[in-house]
Design a protein around this motif. Structure first.
Motif, PDB file in Angstrom:
ATOM      1  N   GLU A  86     -18.397 -46.073 103.517  1.00 54.53           N
ATOM      2  CA  GLU A  86     -16.971 -46.288 103.300  1.00 54.53           C
ATOM      3  C   GLU A  86     -16.453 -47.441 104.152  1.00 54.53           C
ATOM      4  O   GLU A  86     -15.623 -48.238 103.703  1.00 54.53           O
ATOM      5  CB  GLU A  86     -16.187 -45.006 103.608  1.00 54.53           C
ATOM      6  N   ARG A  87     -16.940 -47.538 105.396  1.00 47.05           N
ATOM      7  CA  ARG A  87     -16.502 -48.611 106.280  1.00 47.05           C
ATOM      8  C   ARG A  87     -16.985 -49.975 105.785  1.00 47.05           C
ATOM      9  O   ARG A  87     -16.228 -50.948 105.745  1.00 47.05           O
ATOM     10  CB  ARG A  87     -17.023 -48.387 107.698  1.00 47.05           C
ATOM     11  N   LEU A  88     -18.261 -50.049 105.414  1.00 46.44           N
ATOM     12  CA  LEU A  88     -18.842 -51.324 105.005  1.00 46.44           C
ATOM     13  C   LEU A  88     -18.182 -51.864 103.742  1.00 46.44           C
ATOM     14  O   LEU A  88     -17.965 -53.076 103.611  1.00 46.44           O
ATOM     15  CB  LEU A  88     -20.348 -51.163 104.786  1.00 46.44           C
ATOM     16  N   LEU A  89     -17.858 -50.979 102.802  1.00 43.10           N
ATOM     17  CA  LEU A  89     -17.276 -51.392 101.525  1.00 43.10           C
ATOM     18  C   LEU A  89     -15.760 -51.272 101.501  1.00 43.10           C
ATOM     19  O   LEU A  89     -15.136 -51.614 100.493  1.00 43.10           O
ATOM     20  CB  LEU A  89     -17.893 -50.580 100.390  1.00 43.10           C
ATOM     21  N   ASP A  90     -15.177 -50.763 102.609  1.00 41.55           N
ATOM     22  CA  ASP A  90     -13.725 -50.616 102.720  1.00 41.55           C
ATOM     23  C   ASP A  90     -13.150 -49.889 101.503  1.00 41.55           C
ATOM     24  O   ASP A  90     -12.211 -50.356 100.845  1.00 41.55           O
ATOM     25  CB  ASP A  90     -13.065 -51.986 102.867  1.00 41.55           C
ATOM     26  N   SER A  91     -13.778 -48.750 101.200  1.00 37.40           N
ATOM     27  CA  SER A  91     -13.361 -47.998 100.023  1.00 37.40           C
ATOM     28  C   SER A  91     -13.671 -46.523 100.238  1.00 37.40           C
ATOM     29  O   SER A  91     -14.365 -46.144 101.188  1.00 37.40           O
ATOM     30  CB  SER A  91     -14.102 -48.514  98.785  1.00 37.40           C
ATOM     31  N   TRP A  92     -13.110 -45.670  99.342  1.00 33.72           N
ATOM     32  CA  TRP A  92     -13.351 -44.229  99.429  1.00 33.72           C
ATOM     33  C   TRP A  92     -14.461 -43.806  98.483  1.00 33.72           C
ATOM     34  O   TRP A  92     -14.500 -44.241  97.328  1.00 33.72           O
ATOM     35  CB  TRP A  92     -12.084 -43.447  99.080  1.00 33.72           C
ATOM     36  N   PHE A  93     -15.334 -42.943  98.970  1.00 34.47           N
ATOM     37  CA  PHE A  93     -16.335 -42.285  98.130  1.00 34.47           C
ATOM     38  C   PHE A  93     -16.098 -40.789  98.258  1.00 34.47           C
ATOM     39  O   PHE A  93     -16.665 -40.128  99.142  1.00 34.47           O
ATOM     40  CB  PHE A  93     -17.754 -42.666  98.566  1.00 34.47           C
ATOM     41  N   ARG A  94     -15.228 -40.267  97.414  1.00 34.78           N
ATOM     42  CA  ARG A  94     -14.800 -38.880  97.532  1.00 34.78           C
ATOM     43  C   ARG A  94     -14.677 -38.254  96.149  1.00 34.78           C
ATOM     44  O   ARG A  94     -14.660 -38.938  95.130  1.00 34.78           O
ATOM     45  CB  ARG A  94     -13.434 -38.796  98.244  1.00 34.78           C
ATOM     46  N   SER A  95     -14.563 -36.942  96.147  1.00 36.23           N
ATOM     47  CA  SER A  95     -14.275 -36.228  94.912  1.00 36.23           C
ATOM     48  C   SER A  95     -13.115 -35.274  95.164  1.00 36.23           C
ATOM     49  O   SER A  95     -12.822 -34.950  96.320  1.00 36.23           O
ATOM     50  CB  SER A  95     -15.525 -35.460  94.445  1.00 36.23           C
ATOM     51  N   PRO A  96     -12.411 -34.851  94.111  1.00 36.26           N
ATOM     52  CA  PRO A  96     -12.661 -35.183  92.704  1.00 36.26           C
ATOM     53  C   PRO A  96     -12.308 -36.635  92.384  1.00 36.26           C
ATOM     54  O   PRO A  96     -11.438 -37.230  93.011  1.00 36.26           O
ATOM     55  CB  PRO A  96     -11.748 -34.205  91.951  1.00 36.26           C
ATOM     56  N   LEU A  97     -12.972 -37.167  91.402  1.00 36.48           N
ATOM     57  CA  LEU A  97     -12.844 -38.578  91.079  1.00 36.48           C
ATOM     58  C   LEU A  97     -11.409 -38.959  90.718  1.00 36.48           C
ATOM     59  O   LEU A  97     -10.951 -40.055  91.055  1.00 36.48           O
ATOM     60  CB  LEU A  97     -13.782 -38.934  89.915  1.00 36.48           C
ATOM     61  N   GLU A  98     -10.679 -38.039  90.062  1.00 41.67           N
ATOM     62  CA  GLU A  98      -9.317 -38.393  89.645  1.00 41.67           C
ATOM     63  C   GLU A  98      -8.394 -38.639  90.835  1.00 41.67           C
ATOM     64  O   GLU A  98      -7.370 -39.309  90.696  1.00 41.67           O
ATOM     65  CB  GLU A  98      -8.718 -37.303  88.744  1.00 41.67           C
ATOM     66  N   ASN A  99      -8.766 -38.146  92.011  1.00 36.49           N
ATOM     67  CA  ASN A  99      -7.964 -38.404  93.212  1.00 36.49           C
ATOM     68  C   ASN A  99      -8.328 -39.729  93.879  1.00 36.49           C
ATOM     69  O   ASN A  99      -7.555 -40.256  94.672  1.00 36.49           O
ATOM     70  CB  ASN A  99      -8.137 -37.278  94.227  1.00 36.49           C
ATOM     71  N   PHE A 100      -9.512 -40.247  93.584  1.00 35.64           N
ATOM     72  CA  PHE A 100      -9.997 -41.491  94.207  1.00 35.64           C
ATOM     73  C   PHE A 100     -10.645 -42.368  93.129  1.00 35.64           C
ATOM     74  O   PHE A 100     -11.852 -42.602  93.139  1.00 35.64           O
ATOM     75  CB  PHE A 100     -11.016 -41.178  95.310  1.00 35.64           C
ATOM     76  N   PRO A 101      -9.832 -42.890  92.189  1.00 33.06           N
ATOM     77  CA  PRO A 101     -10.404 -43.582  91.025  1.00 33.06           C
ATOM     78  C   PRO A 101     -10.692 -45.061  91.250  1.00 33.06           C
ATOM     79  O   PRO A 101     -10.560 -45.868  90.326  1.00 33.06           O
ATOM     80  CB  PRO A 101      -9.314 -43.385  89.964  1.00 33.06           C
ATOM     81  N   ASN A 102     -11.069 -45.433  92.478  1.00 33.61           N
ATOM     82  CA  ASN A 102     -11.390 -46.837  92.730  1.00 33.61           C
ATOM     83  C   ASN A 102     -12.707 -47.202  92.046  1.00 33.61           C
ATOM     84  O   ASN A 102     -13.523 -46.343  91.704  1.00 33.61           O
ATOM     85  CB  ASN A 102     -11.462 -47.107  94.240  1.00 33.61           C
ATOM     86  N   ILE A 103     -12.936 -48.495  91.880  1.00 33.89           N
ATOM     87  CA  ILE A 103     -14.101 -48.946  91.116  1.00 33.89           C
ATOM     88  C   ILE A 103     -15.414 -48.540  91.793  1.00 33.89           C
ATOM     89  O   ILE A 103     -16.391 -48.176  91.128  1.00 33.89           O
ATOM     90  CB  ILE A 103     -14.042 -50.479  90.870  1.00 33.89           C
ATOM     91  N   GLU A 104     -15.436 -48.600  93.128  1.00 33.45           N
ATOM     92  CA  GLU A 104     -16.666 -48.228  93.834  1.00 33.45           C
ATOM     93  C   GLU A 104     -17.013 -46.756  93.611  1.00 33.45           C
ATOM     94  O   GLU A 104     -18.183 -46.403  93.418  1.00 33.45           O
ATOM     95  CB  GLU A 104     -16.526 -48.503  95.336  1.00 33.45           C
ATOM     96  N   ASN A 105     -15.995 -45.899  93.634  1.00 30.35           N
ATOM     97  CA  ASN A 105     -16.229 -44.478  93.417  1.00 30.35           C
ATOM     98  C   ASN A 105     -16.652 -44.210  91.977  1.00 30.35           C
ATOM     99  O   ASN A 105     -17.497 -43.346  91.708  1.00 30.35           O
ATOM    100  CB  ASN A 105     -14.967 -43.683  93.752  1.00 30.35           C
ATOM    101  N   ARG A 106     -16.083 -44.958  91.020  1.00 31.91           N
ATOM    102  CA  ARG A 106     -16.477 -44.795  89.619  1.00 31.91           C
ATOM    103  C   ARG A 106     -17.941 -45.196  89.413  1.00 31.91           C
ATOM    104  O   ARG A 106     -18.668 -44.559  88.650  1.00 31.91           O
ATOM    105  CB  ARG A 106     -15.567 -45.624  88.712  1.00 31.91           C
ATOM    106  N   ILE A 107     -18.360 -46.238  90.114  1.00 29.40           N
ATOM    107  CA  ILE A 107     -19.766 -46.656  90.037  1.00 29.40           C
ATOM    108  C   ILE A 107     -20.672 -45.581  90.624  1.00 29.40           C
ATOM    109  O   ILE A 107     -21.734 -45.263  90.069  1.00 29.40           O
ATOM    110  CB  ILE A 107     -19.974 -48.000  90.755  1.00 29.40           C
TER     111      ILE A 107
END
Length: 266
Positions: free
Chosen positions: A111-132
Motif C-alpha cells: 500500500e505504501r509503495l503504490l500509494d493506494s488501498w488494497f482492501r475489501s469489500p471492493l465496493e468500498n475501495f474501488p481504486n484501479i489497483e484494488n480492481r486489478i
C-alpha cells in the motif's frame, strides 16, 4: 476522551489502538500522535483504561509502561459480558499472533509503495489497483474450482478469507462467534477486529461488534449499567443489526466469489 473524563467513566479499548505493522516503530507512532497518547495516559491515571491486545499491537510493554493501561487478553462486565479483541475467531489468525505480522507488513508495504488501498469489500475501495488485485483473485478462485480438494491448504484458507470479506462476513468470524456464545456463561460477547459494527441477537444471547475508528468510521459502545448502546460518534446514529442482516437471513449463503464476480464486478 474529554466526555469520558467528564462522566468519570471507564474506557475499555478492544485492541488494535495502534498498528505496529503499519507504523513500523512505536517512536514514529508516538511522535505523530503525542497529544492523543498524553490524553490517554491522563485518563488511565484518573478513571482507568483497560486495554485488550489485538493482532496488530501485542507488544504490551508500551501500553503498561508508557500509558499506565491495565492490559489483559479479555475483560468481563460481571456475568453480563465477555469482551475480547476478536482475532481469536478469525480462521486465518486464531490465537497464533506470530504469523500475522509478516503478512500484514507485506500488505502495508504494498500500500505504501503504490500509494493506494488494497482492501475489501471492493465496493468500498474501488481504486484501479484494488480492481486489478481482485482480477488476480478471480484467477485464483477459478483455479481453485478446477483443483477442488487438491488445492493447497494455505491457498484454500486465504481464498476463503477473501470470499468471506467480500460476501459480508469480514474476517470470517461469525460462525466461530456464534459457537462461542453457546460456550460462555455471559449473555453478551463483544469484539472488534472485523470493523463491521452491529448488535445481533443469536438465539437467547447477543453478539456486539464495536466496529472501528478507521476510514472515517467512529463507532463506540456504552454500557450504562442497564443496557448497551452502539453508536457512531460523528453522526450519533444508533447502530443495530443492519450490516449483519444478510448473514442472519442467509441472503448470500449460496453465493461464492465466482458468483459475486459474475453478478457485480463489471
Amino acid at each position: 476522551l474529554a466526555e469520558i473524563k467528564s462522566e468519570g467513566a471507564q474506557l475499555i479499548i478492544a485492541g488494535n489502538l495502534v498498528d505496529f505493522h503499519q507504523g513500523w516503530s512505536i517512536d514514529r507512532i508516538i511522535t505523530a500522535h503525542a497529544i492523543l497518547f498524553r490524553e490517554l495516559s491522563d485518563l488511565a491515571q484518573e478513571t482507568g483504561v483497560t486495554y485488550l491486545w489485538g493482532n496488530h499491537d501485542f507488544d504490551l510493554s508500551y501500553f503498561k509502561e508508557l500509558l499506565n493501561f491495565k492490559v489483559h487478553s479479555s475483560a468481563t462486565i460481571g456475568d453480563i459480558a465477555l469482551i475480547e479483541h476478536g482475532h481469536q475467531y478469525d480462521p486465518t489468525i486464531g490465537t497464533d499472533l506470530q504469523t500475522s505480522p509478516r503478512i500484514n507488513k507485506l500488505h502495508h508495504l504494498m500500500e505504501r509503495l503504490l500509494d493506494s488501498w488494497f482492501r475489501s469489500p471492493l465496493e468500498n475501495f474501488p481504486n484501479i489497483e484494488n480492481r486489478i488485485l481482485f482480477w488476480f483473485f478471480h484467477k485464483l478462485f477459478w483455479l481453485r474450482s478446477k483443483m477442488g480438494k487438491n488445492t493447497p491448504k494455505f491457498l484454500s484458507t486465504k481464498l476463503q478469507s477473501i470470499e468471506d470479506n467480500q460476501l459480508g462476513n469480514p474476517a470470517g468470524m461469525f460462525d466461530a462467534v456464534q459457537k462461542r456464545l453457546t460456550e460462555i456463561p455471559q449473555r453478551y460477547l463483544i469484539t472488534g477486529h472485523s470493523h463491521l459494527p452491529g448488535m445481533i441477537e443469536v438465539g437467547e444471547k447477543n453478539y456486539i461488534n464495536t466496529g472501528s475508528w478507521t476510514f472515517n468510521a467512529s463507532q463506540y459502545l456504552v454500557w450504562d449499567g442497564i443496557k448497551f448502546e452502539l453508536k457512531d460518534w460523528q453522526t450519533q446514529s444508533i447502530i443495530s443489526d443492519q450490516a449483519y442482516r444478510p448473514l442472519l437471513d442467509g441472503e448470500w449463503k449460496d453465493l461464492d466469489f465466482l458468483g459475486w464476480w459474475k453478478e457485480n464486478y463489471r
